[in-house]
Write an enzyme that holds these catalytic residues in place. Structure first.
Site, short mmCIF file in Angstrom:
data_model
loop_
_atom_site.label_atom_id
_atom_site.label_comp_id
_atom_site.label_asym_id
_atom_site.label_seq_id
_atom_site.Cartn_x
_atom_site.Cartn_y
_atom_site.Cartn_z
N ARG A 451 -27.84 -10.58 -1.76
CA ARG A 451 -28.18 -11.95 -2.18
C ARG A 451 -28.85 -12.71 -1.04
NH1 ARG A 451 -24.50 -16.98 -4.32
NH2 ARG A 451 -25.69 -17.45 -6.16
N TRP A 485 -14.61 -22.87 -1.51
CA TRP A 485 -14.96 -21.98 -0.38
C TRP A 485 -15.32 -20.63 -0.96
CZ3 TRP A 485 -12.33 -22.17 4.97
CH2 TRP A 485 -12.69 -21.07 5.74
N ASP A 486 -16.60 -20.34 -0.96
CA ASP A 486 -17.09 -19.12 -1.59
C ASP A 486 -17.32 -18.03 -0.55
OD1 ASP A 486 -18.00 -17.49 -3.65
OD2 ASP A 486 -19.36 -19.01 -4.46
N MET A 487 -17.46 -16.79 -1.00
CA MET A 487 -17.75 -15.64 -0.12
C MET A 487 -18.41 -14.60 -1.02
SD MET A 487 -16.47 -12.48 1.13
CE MET A 487 -16.32 -11.69 2.70
N ASP A 556 -16.07 -15.24 -12.23
CA ASP A 556 -17.32 -15.87 -12.67
C ASP A 556 -17.50 -15.70 -14.18
OD1 ASP A 556 -18.13 -16.92 -10.31
OD2 ASP A 556 -19.58 -15.35 -9.83
C1 GLA Z 1 -20.60 -17.54 -6.75
C2 GLA Z 1 -19.44 -18.30 -7.39
C3 GLA Z 1 -19.96 -19.18 -8.50
C4 GLA Z 1 -21.00 -20.12 -7.95
C5 GLA Z 1 -22.10 -19.36 -7.27
C6 GLA Z 1 -23.06 -20.28 -6.55
O1 GLA Z 1 -21.12 -16.61 -7.62
O2 GLA Z 1 -18.47 -17.41 -7.85
O3 GLA Z 1 -18.91 -19.89 -9.10
O4 GLA Z 1 -20.38 -21.01 -7.04
O5 GLA Z 1 -21.59 -18.44 -6.31
O6 GLA Z 1 -24.05 -19.60 -5.90
#
Ligand code: GLA
Length: 750
Positions: A451, A485-487, A556
């Site tokens: 990504r 807080w994403d990863m 997601d």
């Molecule tokens: C990930 C998260 C999503 C969203 C996207 C944004 O996929 O799981 O909920 O926040 O990133 O890029």
């Protein structure tokens, strides 16, 4: 209350018995080795020495194979159930520790030295772990084993809680010797069970399909789950269940294991030829090593062992309580998490300040309390190929700045939240341009990209410091209430260019310690901040993360029907209130499925409730439904957060799914059923409930989601708890169409 009993017998032997009337865990040192005699349902204090494996299968007169000093005839070490098995001294199963010494030897011989018992429990430095708010609610036993040649001490820590059938276990290695050593494997816990009559359940998955439950009988050899991705991952979860084969949701003996750790892990069961089962939990040994100089300490993460005689539901409630009372921030155990609107599926990257404010205003008018601005508000981020690492306003997109937007949201009397992906960087960013060496990469080799993003080297303190400074500045400018807080990618080329060759095996563990460090510092500086964990959905859903982020974006996949499976699996070990669940639009963005609005809400109610769609695109009637959903959720939220949870009908094996929550005093309940496929003229069936008081009379009402109706509840009838549990609710009052949901609320009349 004494939770740990130490008996000394006539022959001088010592036995440790951890028990709270709900679980017993019994150990004793035997010729210097710490053995497990028993773990399971509670037993009275007694001399359990007879449980030492004493079948002399081999006529050779050898103790512990070539054990020095004694030529007594003793059982072989490989037949014994051990607490800290080691490599190279006759136990040929997987060891709990391997230590590489200067002369190349990996052999160790940890001998029992002594023990201490104290009330309460110590915090594990730098690591998430279970905590105790009142020292009288737990006791800890620390047993010290010593390897004379290296001077290493292994301090095995066992905590028992006063009224939960659960033991928390970890190991601290202290180097009291002279010469440096390298730990090459250090497991947090070994549980040796006397037989192999167990089914092992694991929670496997993938992106958008997290934590499906798979169950199979143990067989000879090794069955393992784990991660080497740098995060616990979507693919397997650091939890496992071992249940007697006849176990159901409500009956049967069952052990649950959870590892309070978010990085590379390994949980395996090894069945030997004597049908004994060794279960081990720890940091994955692949590519792990830790250098220890004289005077240094290594602390392992903590593993939990829970036990229930009331089947899978019983076990779930033990872990739900543990998470609620001993892992997540007590504030969030006792308060409703705000109902949120997240703009991601509503706008993706296509937003302006005006469109966000419109979404916020409409949400607010329906009762939504928190506005979350997802990806795209920072740096040069117009799409997903730029901006990560630059946590300042994207002025091209939000010309008046993020602080101004935050003020406007707060003026609506809403809380404000922002998305961050702190561990990542895009090459198109100021951060990368000024610090290209901050990315994890191996010299002279290509850098894997996913990504468009690269992983920052969180094993370096200066990197963590920089990200802390940037995020803290935004929190201050915006008076931020919440962070997502994403990863979004896993770790590759884990190499730290600031460390020498001998220390490269430490990088992945140091990385996750860096992540924990950033969490701790942010929460220390901003104690009221609510952090929602996320890793491309539920790719880092574990008890380590829950210690900092009391809610985690479960997946997601926002399709309510898909969520039945995901939330079903997740519920085995994690409380409902930790599982982020949103009402999204139809056709659903992941599946194209069209599910009624009421069903989408019913499924999301049993999680941390929120919306993730363009509410401005809904009709007035739909908005009225949304208003009603929010009111219903607020009314029953505490039941879902604090109550006992029962899985009733599995979507994995039926064409419907049902579950319920019951208040701790058993007087109130909420029951949901969702149909997957309706069959005409089908066989009769009933929905039997759980957890009610047999003799109490209950009033049962069905929630009426029809907008426009003045009757929010439809009377179903008055029934005793015994009827509801033994006969159940008649099928004819349940669902009638595909994907339709029925929600009952049940209140005692006594
Ligand atoms: C990930 C998260 C999503 C969203 C996207 C944004 O996929 O799981 O909920 O926040 O990133 O890029």
């Amino acid at each position: 209350m004494a939770l740990i009993n130490v008996s000394t017998f006539k022959d001088g032997s010592v036995q440790f018995h951890l028990s709270n009337g709900k679980i017993s865990y019994i150990m004793m040192p035997f010729y210097g080795k710490l053995l497990n005699l028993y773990v399971g349902a509670p037993l009275p204090d007694n001399n359990y020495t007879y449980l030492i494996e004493n079948t002399f299968r081999v006529l050779a007169n050898l103790p512990f194979e070539d054990g020095p000093g004694s030529e007594e005839r003793l059982p072989k070490i490989e037949q014994l159930r051990q607490e800290f098995p080691e490599y190279g001294r006759g136990d040929y199963r997987i060891p709990a520790i391997t230590v590489l010494q200067e002369n190349g030897s990996r052999i160790s011989d940890f001998q029992y030295m002594d023990y201490v018992i104290y009330d309460g429990k110590k915090k594990l430095e730098g690591l998430p772990s279970t905590y105790i708010t009142d020292d009288s609610n737990a006791q800890t036993l620390e047993i010290t084993l010593v390897d004379e040649v290296t001077g290493l001490w292994a301090i095995l820590s066992y905590t028992i809680f006063s009224d939960i059938p659960l033991i928390a276990k970890s190991v601290r290695i202290e180097h009291h010797g002279q010469h440096s050593v390298q730990l090459q494997r250090i497991y947090s816990a070994t549980f040796d069970l006397p037989d192999m009559q167990y089914n092992m359940s694991e929670f496997m998955g993938a992106w958008a399909r997290e934590r499906y439950i798979y169950t199979q009988p143990l067989h000879f050899g090794i069955q393992a789950i784990g991660s080497t991705r740098g995060a616990s991952s979507h693919f397997s979860n650091p939890t496992a269940i071992f249940a007697r084969p006849d176990t159901t949701q409500t009956h049967g003996q069952v052990f649950g294991i959870s590892f309070i750790y978010s990085g590379n892990f390994d949980i395996h069961a090894e069945v030997d030829t004597y049908e004994q089962t060794r279960i081990q939990v720890g940091i994955n040994a692949l590519n792990f090593s830790w250098h220890l100089n004289s005077g240094e300490i290594f602390q392992s993460p903590e593993a939990l062992l829970g036990f229930s005689e009331e089947g899978y539901n019983g076990l779930s409630n033990i872990f739900h309580r543990t998470v609620r009372e001993h892992i997540i921030n007590p504030y969030w155990s006792n308060h409703r998490h705000p109902i949120l609107i997240n703009n991601w599926e509503a706008t993706y990257y296509d937003f302006t300040e005006e469109s966000l404010l419109q979404l916020a205003a409409t949400s607010n008018a329906q009762g939504v309390e928190l506005f979350v601005l997802d990806d795209g508000w920072f740096g040069a981020r117009m799409e997903d190929n730029a901006g990560l690492g630059d946590w300042q306003t994207n002025l091209k997109r939000l010309p008046s700045g993020i602080a101004s937007l935050a003020r406007k949201i707060h003026n609506l009397d809403m809380k404000f939240g922002l998305w961050f992906e702190p561990e990542m960087v895009n090459k198109q960013s100021n951060l990368y341009r000024s610090h290209p060496d901050w990315v994890l990469h191996t010299p002279n080799r290509g850098q894997s990209v996913h990504r468009y993003q690269y992983v920052l080297n969180f094993a370096r303190q200066d990197v963590v410091d920089e990200i802390f400074t940037q995020i803290a500045a935004i929190i201050r400018q915006t008076n931020l209430d919440y962070i997502k807080w994403d990863m979004n990618r896993f770790i590759t080329e884990a190499f730290d260019n600031t460390r020498c060759a001998a220390l490269q095996g430490e990088v992945q563990h140091r990385y996750i310690l860096g992540v924990y460090n950033l969490y701790e510092r942010l929460l220390e500086a901003f104690p009221h901040l609510l952090i929602e964990g996320c890793a491309s959905g539920g790719g880092r859903f574990d008890m380590g993360m829950l210690a900092y982020s009391p809610q985690i974006w479960t997946s997601d996949n926002t399709d309510a029907i898909e969520r039945l499976y995901i939330q079903w699996g997740t519920s085995y070990m994690y409380p409902l209130a930790t599982q982020g669940a949103h009402v999204s639009t139809v056709p659903n963005h992941q599946t194209g499925r069209i599910v009624p609005l009421a069903t989408r809400a019913v499924v999301a109610f049993f999680g941390t409730f929120g919306y993730e769609l363009d509410l401005n695109a809904l009709s007035d009637l739909e908005l009225e439904q949304v208003r009603m959903q929010i009111q219903i959720y607020k009314e029953y939220e505490s039941l879902i957060r604090e109550g006992r949870y029962y899985r009733l009908i599995s979507p994995f094996s039926h064409d419907r799914a049902a579950w319920m929550c019951v208040s701790q005093d058993c007087r109130h309940a909420i029951v949901a059923e969702v149909s997957l496929a309706v069959h005409p003229n089908k066989a009769n069936s009933r929905l039997q409930l759980e957890g009610l008081l047999e003799r109490s009379m209950y009033c049962i009402r069905k929630v009426n989601f029809d907008s426009g109706s003045s009757h929010r509840y439809l009377e179903y009838g008055i029934r005793s708890g015994a009827e509801l549990m033994r006969i159940g609710i008649q099928d004819s009052s349940l669902v009638e169409r595909d994907y339709q949901a029925t929600l009952f609320v049940i209140d005692s009349l006594d």
